[in-house]
Structure formats: C-alpha cells, structure tokens
Motif scaffolding. Sequence first.
Motif, mmCIF file in Angstrom:
data_model
loop_
_atom_site.group_PDB
_atom_site.id
_atom_site.type_symbol
_atom_site.label_atom_id
_atom_site.label_comp_id
_atom_site.label_asym_id
_atom_site.label_seq_id
_atom_site.Cartn_x
_atom_site.Cartn_y
_atom_site.Cartn_z
ATOM 1 N N VAL A 115 0.863 -1.184 0.000
ATOM 2 C CA VAL A 115 0.000 0.000 0.000
ATOM 3 C C VAL A 115 0.897 1.231 0.000
ATOM 4 O O VAL A 115 1.948 1.248 0.644
ATOM 5 N N ASP A 116 0.503 2.242 -0.742
ATOM 6 C CA ASP A 116 1.242 3.499 -0.744
ATOM 7 C C ASP A 116 0.308 4.630 -0.323
ATOM 8 O O ASP A 116 -0.800 4.746 -0.847
ATOM 9 N N PHE A 117 0.770 5.445 0.633
ATOM 10 C CA PHE A 117 -0.023 6.568 1.117
ATOM 11 C C PHE A 117 0.401 7.872 0.421
ATOM 12 O O PHE A 117 1.191 7.854 -0.541
ATOM 13 N N GLY A 148 -4.622 6.667 0.362
ATOM 14 C CA GLY A 148 -3.681 5.666 -0.117
ATOM 15 C C GLY A 148 -4.267 4.871 -1.272
ATOM 16 O O GLY A 148 -5.429 5.066 -1.644
ATOM 17 N N TYR A 149 -3.456 3.991 -1.843
ATOM 18 C CA TYR A 149 -3.922 3.075 -2.882
ATOM 19 C C TYR A 149 -3.164 1.756 -2.740
ATOM 20 O O TYR A 149 -2.084 1.714 -2.151
ATOM 21 N N HIS A 150 -3.754 0.686 -3.243
ATOM 22 C CA HIS A 150 -3.063 -0.599 -3.230
ATOM 23 C C HIS A 150 -2.159 -0.695 -4.449
ATOM 24 O O HIS A 150 -2.608 -0.514 -5.578
ATOM 25 N N ILE A 188 10.741 10.081 -9.706
ATOM 26 C CA ILE A 188 10.981 9.368 -8.455
ATOM 27 C C ILE A 188 9.953 9.814 -7.421
ATOM 28 O O ILE A 188 9.309 10.851 -7.588
ATOM 29 N N GLU A 189 9.807 9.030 -6.361
ATOM 30 C CA GLU A 189 9.125 9.500 -5.160
ATOM 31 C C GLU A 189 9.927 8.989 -3.974
ATOM 32 O O GLU A 189 10.042 7.780 -3.770
ATOM 33 N N ALA A 190 10.522 9.897 -3.210
ATOM 34 C CA ALA A 190 11.330 9.531 -2.045
ATOM 35 C C ALA A 190 10.399 9.276 -0.864
ATOM 36 O O ALA A 190 9.674 10.179 -0.433
ATOM 37 N N GLU A 191 10.403 8.024 -0.385
ATOM 38 C CA GLU A 191 9.430 7.638 0.637
ATOM 39 C C GLU A 191 10.087 6.776 1.703
ATOM 40 O O GLU A 191 11.207 6.290 1.545
ATOM 41 N N VAL A 192 9.337 6.560 2.778
ATOM 42 C CA VAL A 192 9.760 5.677 3.865
ATOM 43 C C VAL A 192 8.745 4.545 3.951
ATOM 44 O O VAL A 192 7.535 4.780 3.879
ATOM 45 N N ASN A 222 11.731 3.945 -3.108
ATOM 46 C CA ASN A 222 11.586 4.840 -4.256
ATOM 47 C C ASN A 222 10.420 4.331 -5.096
ATOM 48 O O ASN A 222 10.493 3.273 -5.712
ATOM 49 N N ASP A 223 9.335 5.097 -5.065
ATOM 50 C CA ASP A 223 8.124 4.755 -5.811
ATOM 51 C C ASP A 223 8.244 5.392 -7.206
ATOM 52 O O ASP A 223 7.671 6.443 -7.483
ATOM 53 N N TRP A 224 9.027 4.715 -8.073
ATOM 54 C CA TRP A 224 9.228 5.214 -9.447
ATOM 55 C C TRP A 224 7.866 5.475 -10.100
ATOM 56 O O TRP A 224 6.958 4.634 -9.996
ATOM 57 N N GLY A 242 1.223 3.496 -14.240
ATOM 58 C CA GLY A 242 2.219 4.557 -14.080
ATOM 59 C C GLY A 242 3.127 4.339 -12.880
ATOM 60 O O GLY A 242 4.121 5.046 -12.718
ATOM 61 N N LYS A 243 2.769 3.377 -12.035
ATOM 62 C CA LYS A 243 3.585 3.107 -10.844
ATOM 63 C C LYS A 243 3.949 1.642 -10.677
ATOM 64 O O LYS A 243 4.915 1.327 -9.983
ATOM 65 N N SER A 244 3.190 0.729 -11.273
ATOM 66 C CA SER A 244 3.342 -0.695 -10.953
ATOM 67 C C SER A 244 4.533 -1.359 -11.640
ATOM 68 O O SER A 244 4.808 -2.521 -11.385
ATOM 69 N N GLY A 334 4.158 7.690 1.282
ATOM 70 C CA GLY A 334 3.892 8.746 0.306
ATOM 71 C C GLY A 334 5.131 9.606 0.187
ATOM 72 O O GLY A 334 5.998 9.617 1.082
ATOM 73 N N THR A 335 5.230 10.316 -0.941
ATOM 74 C CA THR A 335 6.381 11.175 -1.192
ATOM 75 C C THR A 335 6.604 12.117 -0.025
ATOM 76 O O THR A 335 5.672 12.785 0.426
ATOM 77 N N VAL A 336 7.855 12.170 0.451
ATOM 78 C CA VAL A 336 8.188 13.053 1.561
ATOM 79 C C VAL A 336 8.675 14.382 0.979
ATOM 80 O O VAL A 336 9.705 14.421 0.296
HETATM 81 MN MN MN Z 1 4.139 7.199 -3.934
#
Ligand code: MN
Length: 409
Positions: A115-117, A148-150, A188-192, A222-224, A242-244, A334-336
Amino acid sequence: MSSSRFQTWLELPADTGLGLANLPYGVFSTAGTAPRTGVAIGAQVLDLAAATGDPVHTTGSLNAFMARGPEGWSALRAQLTDWLTDPAARPVVEPHLVARDEVTLHLPVEVADYVDFYSSQHHAENLGRMFRPNSAALTPNWKHLPIGYHGRAGTVQVSGTPVVRPRGQRKAPTDDAPTFGPSQRLDIEAEVGFLVGVGSELGTAVPVSGFPDHVFGVCLVNDWSARDLQSWEYVPLGPFLGKSFLTSISPWVVPLAALEAARVDPPVREPEPLPYLRDDEDPWGLDLTLEVRLNGELLSSPPFRQMYWTPAQQLAHLTVNGASLRTGDLYASGTVSGPAPDQRGSLIELSWGGTEPIALADGSTRTFLEDGDVVTITATAPGPEGTRISFGEVTGRIEPARTRESERQ
Ligand code: MN
C-alpha cells in the motif's frame, strides 16, 4: 563513552550510522552460498544463520523472523547487543562477520501486500496546485483520512534493480488522442516504508496504539512514477500502470526499536481527526532526514518529521474496515516533501511540472529522468546517546525502454 551501553569490541568509526544502536536486518549471500539473514554492523555483516544456528535465519527472507513478534525481536536484539559488547563473546562471534563489500544484498522480505499513502501535506499541496490550479490545493478528504492506494507487491524489488523505462499510453491535455511509447516523464518519489511482522485477523481493526505490536521495521522506498502514464490513466480509480512497473526498497530494515530517540511530535492536526485516528497519547512522528541524489549530486533533503499522518495512523486507517494484515505487508508513507524547494521528494515538484528545469553541476538540466541517470535516496535519524541511525540507501539506474523487435522501424 566507556560507560556507554553501545561500547563494542569491534572497531567502528565514531560517527557510524551502523553502530550498536542500529543493528538493521537484511538478507545477504556471498559467492556460492545461499541467501540468509544478516545484521549490518559498521563495514561488516554478522551472519545470523551461522552465529545463532536458528533455522529461521536460513529461509532467504526476514518473514519468518518478523512473524515471531515483539518478544522474539527484542530477545534477538538483546542477544546481539550482549555479543557485540562482551569481549568474552568475541571469539565466538568474530568468525561469523563478513565484510559488507563482499556480500550481495537481496530483497529482504517476501512482500505480501503493498500500500502506498500520500501523507505529506507539502507534497499533496504542490501536486494540487500544479494539476488543479483553479481549486483548493488539498482535496476535501485529505485532512480527515490518510489517502492511499493498493500497489503491486510483485514488482517491489531490492535497491540496485535496473529501472527499465516503462511504456504505455500517454495523452497531454492538448493532444487530440493518446499515443503509445516510452514514458517521457519518468520520476521518483522519495518515501519511507513500514514492514508488517505480525498479521491481524480478518474483520478486526488495528488501533493506532497497535503499531509497535505489528510493525517490525522501516526501510527506504523509491516509488518510481511515470507521470505521463499516470495523468492519463488515474481518473477515476487512481494510480495503476504509471507506478506498478517497479518499486525499489533499501536492503537494510531498521528495527522500530532503533528509532526510540527519533520519535517526535507530528504537526498539529486541524481539524481534529476522528477518534480512531487520534494519537495524542503516544504519537509516532519520526525525525528522519532523507537525501535525494541524482548522479551523485544532492538534489533535496526531505524532512520526514513534518509528515501530517504518522505510520501508526496509516496502519489504523488501513485496517479500520476489517482488512487483515499479513506478515510481509509493506506500506509506504507517500512522497516526503518539506516546505522549502530543496526539500521536495520528486522531480515533478523540483521542476514544477517540468516548467522549471533543474540545473545540474555538470551544466546539464533535468525535468524528468534520462536513460543512464542514477537516483540514490539515503536517510539518517538521531539515535540514543548522540548516535546516528543510518538507513543505508535505495538506488536505481534508468535503462532504455525495451521495444519489441516487431515495433522497430
Ligand atoms: Mn508514492
């Protein structure tokens, strides 16, 4: 420092982020050997399969160990601390240390669900301003629930996995019809990320206070993201292709127990959230500072402590409908992004939708990623007694799109 409980017979640099206060877990192998669990300590890896003789560490993933729960986690952490501080244990432990530059690191967990928030207010407002300039920056639900999304668990891969430029449909608002081809706005998306060790029963909800009972540890993500694919496909069901295509995670998982000194109060939440999201008694804000580098050059330093929703609130929201957790579930923050331009965690923010190219030290500019670019995200947090906790890195190099032979001209 001689009285410190982190005094070790190992020779470690004073400023190491991989000292006794950290002890992150990963899965490693050496030439000709099977993947097994290890703990990073300084420039070395302690082979837990060999040192403990416990078969839980020979499975090639952290899942079975993570499933043991908080008592099992703290028992091993106490054992490791004893071993590495007691000079009498040195002859027993030292033969099981391997140089970190001689190991291959593997995906540390079998990812169950992903899951991504979307919990950085600054990131959400930046994207809102870009995409919906004539409306409020935040959607009406944003301050009431962690959006969020799955995502796709099967394409979560370890740091270093090549990032093959995705292909797909894209259509700019000014285009009459969609076209097909390699993404031209790869980002990119920089996340934790937070890894679930202990599952939960279907039909029950995990309260905010249940966070340390279920979550084992923390990694970098990194949520490319292919922005051109994403903007055409996302209405009305959210992110999809676009993300998977790939999500990268760091190989070392920092246990929650290493982050006690990094806990901070989250920002004030106004309006007050519904009761199941309230965390006044024991909030889980975390003072991580991320760093994003493109081809070695520092682009931004996103502050995690400013995230509006904490990982404990995200977990409570994720399960409030009765959805169960499984060992190996990964959920990302989610992107920080922070308030300052040099605290933005994505290129779409740093280049403001591609309208303000980023100037690099080599004289070139970027809006989105080019083939050959290497993106590396690192993070540190304060540890106890003035120590520092390092999260290692998550990195990836962009490779050209793979075009089928029949499509070549
Ligand atoms: Mn993301």
